[in-house]
Design an enzyme around this catalytic site. Structure first.
Site, short mmCIF file in Angstrom:
data_model
loop_
_atom_site.label_atom_id
_atom_site.label_comp_id
_atom_site.label_asym_id
_atom_site.label_seq_id
_atom_site.Cartn_x
_atom_site.Cartn_y
_atom_site.Cartn_z
CB CYS A 151 7.17 2.68 1.53
SG CYS A 151 7.25 2.16 -0.16
CB CYS A 162 7.21 4.65 -2.00
SG CYS A 162 6.13 3.37 -1.34
#
Lengths: 137, 135
Positions: free
Chosen positions: B61, B64
């Site tokens: 991700c 993130c």
């Protein structure tokens, strides 16, 4: 943590989109196999080792700004793996002349690659957790 | 001809989805009816005195990281609010219970640990400040 130039995967996704468009229009097994090889190297050896990344480093990066955002290599590597699965299905479809399978798989790969290049879409963010939740029932 | 139409259709759908997703992503939605209560034991860290911002992340991700830096920089101005980051992959039980479907997902908890707002995707700085002022 292994960090890479975040513009590299966007470039690769753009090139992937073009190759997949050519594959969809020509239905040429050679073209989809070229993309399959790119995905395989990106997924298993890592995105920086892939042919499109080589093109990026050789021809694109030298012309861009020296300051750039870096990103963790794992998200684009996950996306290459998802691409690999769909390109594999598309290749099998093309080799057996099952054009419906080929078209669906290549279209999904194009959908994801285009979203990634045009919007910086993060496939790992959306798919990884759902995948884990399903797999570990 | 047929396959050209398919390509155009895929690109159109992708553009539409991309625009909608970008608009929706990171929006902080308040949850007045939520019964989700989270304990310090579940997240492996003490909750904040007045509020907690609980971020679910994963290895695959990219946003993130951006979310982490937004949240830590905003929260540094609020000594009684705590930012806790949890790896979704190793906390699947909690992920299921709270119905976390993607990363980053950020939960805003009050002093009792009850979820009062949630952002799916990377939240914007001013929206985070606004949400914290509401707690």
């Amino acid at each position: 943590m292994n960090m890479i130039d975040a513009r590299g995967p966007r470039w690769s996704a753009g090139l992937t989109s073009i190759v997949l468009i050519i594959a969809l229009i020509t239905r040429s097994p050679i073209v989809i196999i070229i993309q399959l090889i790119q995905f395989a190297i990106g997924a298993f050896a890592g995105p920086p080792k892939s042919p499109y990344a080589w093109l990026y480093k050789k021809f694109v990066q030298p012309r861009l700004s020296k300051t750039f955002d870096s990103e963790d290599v794992r998200p684009p590597q996950f996306a290459q793996f998802v691409g690999f699965i769909f390109a594999l299905i598309a290749t099998l479809g093309a080799l057996t002349h099952t054009w419906l399978v080929f078209t669906f798989a290549a279209s999904f790969a194009l959908f994801a690659a285009f979203l990634n290049s045009a919007f910086g879409y993060c496939l790992g963010c959306k798919m990884y957790l759902l995948g884990v939740r399903l797999r570990r029932g | 001809m047929n396959s050209l139409l398919i390509v155009i259709a895929v690109l159109l759908v992708a553009c539409t989805y991309g625009v909608v997703d970008r608009k929706r992503s990171g929006k902080i939605k308040s949850k007045t009816d939520s019964r989700n209560e989270i304990t310090a034991h579940e997240v492996g860290a003490e909750l904040g005195e007045s509020a907690t911002v609980l971020q679910f992340s994963s290895a695959f991700c990219t946003p993130c990281r951006a979310t982490r830096s937004t949240l830590t920089s905003v929260i540094s101005h609020y000594p009684k609010i705590k930012h806790i980051e949890v790896d979704a992959d190793t906390n699947l039980q909690l992920v299921r219970r709270l119905d976390i479907r993607q990363t980053p997902t950020t939960l805003f908890l009050n002093s009792a640990g009850r979820e009062i707002a949630r952002a799916v995707g990377a939240p914007k700085r001013d929206q985070v400040i606004y949400a914290l002022e509401q707690i």
